[in-house]
Design a protein around this motif. Structure first.
Motif, mmCIF file in Angstrom:
data_model
loop_
_atom_site.group_PDB
_atom_site.id
_atom_site.type_symbol
_atom_site.label_atom_id
_atom_site.label_comp_id
_atom_site.label_asym_id
_atom_site.label_seq_id
_atom_site.Cartn_x
_atom_site.Cartn_y
_atom_site.Cartn_z
ATOM 1 N N VAL A 91 -4.014 3.593 4.608
ATOM 2 C CA VAL A 91 -4.575 2.317 4.827
ATOM 3 C C VAL A 91 -5.815 2.271 5.618
ATOM 4 C CG1 VAL A 91 -4.155 0.010 5.863
ATOM 5 C CG2 VAL A 91 -2.351 1.159 4.703
ATOM 6 N N PHE A 96 0.861 -1.158 0.106
ATOM 7 C CA PHE A 96 -0.042 0.024 -0.023
ATOM 8 C C PHE A 96 0.969 1.264 0.040
ATOM 9 C CE2 PHE A 96 -3.108 -2.944 1.778
ATOM 10 C CZ PHE A 96 -4.180 -2.989 1.009
ATOM 11 N N LYS A 142 -8.162 -6.391 9.761
ATOM 12 C CA LYS A 142 -8.670 -7.554 9.080
ATOM 13 C C LYS A 142 -7.195 -8.399 8.688
ATOM 14 C CE LYS A 142 -11.022 -9.910 4.837
ATOM 15 N NZ LYS A 142 -10.341 -10.895 5.209
ATOM 16 N N MET A 143 -6.286 -7.758 8.072
ATOM 17 C CA MET A 143 -4.928 -8.380 7.886
ATOM 18 C C MET A 143 -4.414 -8.955 9.031
ATOM 19 S SD MET A 143 -3.718 -5.756 4.961
ATOM 20 C CE MET A 143 -2.209 -6.668 4.313
ATOM 21 N N ASN A 154 -10.077 -0.593 8.853
ATOM 22 C CA ASN A 154 -10.705 -1.934 8.683
ATOM 23 C C ASN A 154 -9.549 -2.870 7.803
ATOM 24 O OD1 ASN A 154 -13.158 -1.382 10.055
ATOM 25 N ND2 ASN A 154 -14.135 -0.989 8.297
ATOM 26 N N THR A 155 -9.054 -2.491 7.023
ATOM 27 C CA THR A 155 -8.019 -3.250 6.286
ATOM 28 C C THR A 155 -7.049 -3.617 7.297
ATOM 29 O OG1 THR A 155 -8.630 -2.237 3.941
ATOM 30 C CG2 THR A 155 -6.709 -3.308 4.216
#
Length: 175
Positions: free
Chosen positions: A78, A15, A85-86, A81-82
């Motif tokens: 980023v 990212f 989750k990761m 939530n991403t």
């Protein structure tokens, strides 16, 4: 756990938007003095740095509490939530019964942040439980993922309250 963090670092670095900031950014956390922290490990891989803190009378092989600070320079925009989750997906791969609980967040802040915990009763390669409380904040020039972990299957309310306060009192500083 180190391997998971390095994999997460690599994925998050996808990212990355590399920019040249005028000042160096860092996240300052006032780790509580009661543990007499020492640096157990300090690793730099490309644009990422991971520092592990342990009590002065413990080792990385035999700790009761560990603090981990991960900074990923150039990783920007980023969604929280991403990032969550990761992080959780990596934990679930090695701890299928892991539980995720979002504690607090501010997506509207100038620097969005989130505090959450992951409680793992065991791992595929170990019966020892481990629970982690995370603080992830998006800086102007970097993404910071920090956590404190203990070898327990859950985190009690006093622990959560204490560490939420510590993490929320952190600050981005520029040199």
């Amino acid at each position: 756990m180190k391997k998971q963090l390095l994999i997460l670092t690599f994925i998050l670095s996808l990212f990355a938007e590399f920019t040249y900031a005028q000042g160096k950014e860092s996240l300052k956390i006032s780790w509580p003095g009661e543990y007499k922290w020492k640096v157990g490990a300090d690793q730099q891989v490309k644009n990422s740095r991971m520092i592990e803190l342990i009590p002065s009378n413990e080792t990385l092989k035999n700790w009761t509490i560990i603090g981990t600070m991960l900074s990923m320079q150039g990783v920007k925009n980023v969604p929280m939530n991403t990032a969550v989750k990761m992080t959780f997906d990596k934990m679930k791969a090695n701890s299928p019964k892991a539980r995720l609980v979002i504690i607090e967040r501010d997506d509207a802040a100038k620097n969005p942040w989130i505090i959450f915990k992951i409680e793992s009763p065991y791992f595929n390669n170990s019966k020892t439980p481990e629970s982690q409380m995370y603080y992830i904040i998006q800086g102007n020039a970097s993404l910071y993922s920090n956590f404190v972990a203990v070898k327990q299957d859950h985190l009690g309310p006093l622990f959560v309250e204490k560490w939420a306060r510590i993490f929320k009192n952190s600050s981005l500083v520029y040199n």
